[in-house]
Write a protein that holds these residues in place. Structure first.
Motif, short mmCIF file in Angstrom:
data_model
loop_
_atom_site.label_atom_id
_atom_site.label_comp_id
_atom_site.label_asym_id
_atom_site.label_seq_id
_atom_site.Cartn_x
_atom_site.Cartn_y
_atom_site.Cartn_z
N ILE A 87 0.83 -1.21 0.00
CA ILE A 87 0.00 0.00 0.00
C ILE A 87 0.87 1.26 0.00
CG2 ILE A 87 -1.59 1.39 1.40
CD1 ILE A 87 -2.84 -1.27 2.38
N THR A 88 1.88 1.26 0.87
CA THR A 88 2.61 2.52 1.11
C THR A 88 3.86 2.72 0.25
OG1 THR A 88 3.84 1.47 2.94
CG2 THR A 88 1.80 2.65 3.49
N HIS A 89 4.62 1.67 0.00
CA HIS A 89 5.92 1.84 -0.65
C HIS A 89 5.87 2.49 -2.03
CE1 HIS A 89 8.10 -1.26 2.13
NE2 HIS A 89 7.78 -0.14 2.73
N PRO A 90 4.98 2.06 -2.93
CA PRO A 90 4.95 2.73 -4.24
C PRO A 90 4.65 4.23 -4.14
CG PRO A 90 3.72 0.66 -4.32
CD PRO A 90 4.02 0.93 -2.88
N LYS A 91 3.80 4.59 -3.19
CA LYS A 91 3.44 6.00 -3.01
C LYS A 91 4.61 6.80 -2.44
CE LYS A 91 -1.43 4.77 -2.29
NZ LYS A 91 -1.25 3.34 -2.62
N ILE A 92 5.36 6.18 -1.55
CA ILE A 92 6.54 6.84 -0.98
C ILE A 92 7.59 7.06 -2.07
CG2 ILE A 92 8.50 6.56 0.61
CD1 ILE A 92 6.55 4.96 2.44
N ILE A 93 7.84 6.03 -2.86
CA ILE A 93 8.84 6.14 -3.94
C ILE A 93 8.45 7.21 -4.95
CG2 ILE A 93 9.86 4.92 -5.91
CD1 ILE A 93 9.59 2.33 -4.22
N ASN A 94 7.18 7.23 -5.35
CA ASN A 94 6.72 8.23 -6.32
C ASN A 94 6.86 9.64 -5.79
OD1 ASN A 94 6.08 6.32 -8.26
ND2 ASN A 94 3.93 6.16 -7.64
#
Length: 210
Positions: A87-94
């Motif tokens: 849930i969180t990692h792709p949003k953090i990376i972007n």
């Protein structure tokens, strides 16, 4: 020349203290932990996905995600940790990529530091020019974590340490290493030395590319 540094280290390694020194020296610091808090604020996409999966038991007054409760759940259940990470990692990376690009558009010179515990695990080390690892032995790490997170039991603290990539693995990716097993003053001296080396490298690069 705009240099990008990835700063990483295990939980309670003292990475935040190092990034604070680098900020004082003039670096632009992008803190992944701050971003991880922002993306789960009430109403945000990640907040909604967390509530949908974990239920309302992980929120407290005002609808804010209770990170302590959520942490207790996921660090004792690998599947739930995987779900939260998805849930969180792709949003953090972007968001980090967006902030780095914004800084590159504004600044042609200087140093950007991406402060991220999971820099290597998430592949963000490929985004940076150098990886700096803050290293500390596990005994010291556990001691600092228990002192910082007073609600954690020793067993919970060990779970959180072991949920991350071991420092010895992170060191394989390191261009520069900061040993934070001693005092803050000792660590600060190391950071100042590395900063001087970095500035000399940048100066040489400019001279070679005139």
């Amino acid at each position: 020349m705009l240099k990008t540094i990835g700063l990483t280290g295990g939980i309670a390694s003292g990475k935040s203290s190092v990034s604070s020194v680098l900020r004082d020296l003039g670096a632009i610091v992008i803190d992944a932990d701050i971003i991880s808090r922002q993306i789960i604020e009430p109403g945000k996409e990640a907040w909604k996905e967390i509530i949908d999966y974990f239920g309302k038991g992980v929120i407290k007054n005002g609808g804010v995600v209770d990170r302590k409760v959520l942490g207790d759940i996921v660090f004792s259940d690998e599947e739930k940790l995987r779900v939260l990470n998805n849930i969180t990692h792709p949003k953090i990376i972007n968001k980090i990529k967006e902030l780095v690009q914004r800084e590159k558009e504004k600044n042609r010179e200087g140093v950007i530091v991406i402060d991220a515990a999971l820099l290597i695990e998430l592949g963000m080390h490929k985004m940076v020019d150098e990886v700096w690892v803050v290293a500390v032995n596990e005994e010291r790490q556990l001691e600092r974590l228990l002192k910082r997170e007073k609600d954690l039991t020793k067993e919970q603290a060990i779970e959180r340490i072991y949920s991350q990539m071991p420092t010895r693995e992170k060191l394989k990716y390191a261009h520069r290493v900061i040993d934070n097993s001693g005092s803050f003053e000792d660590t600060k001296k190391q950071v100042l030395k590395l900063w001087t080396e970095l500035q000399n490298d940048i100066k040489e690069y400019r001279e070679d590319n005139r």
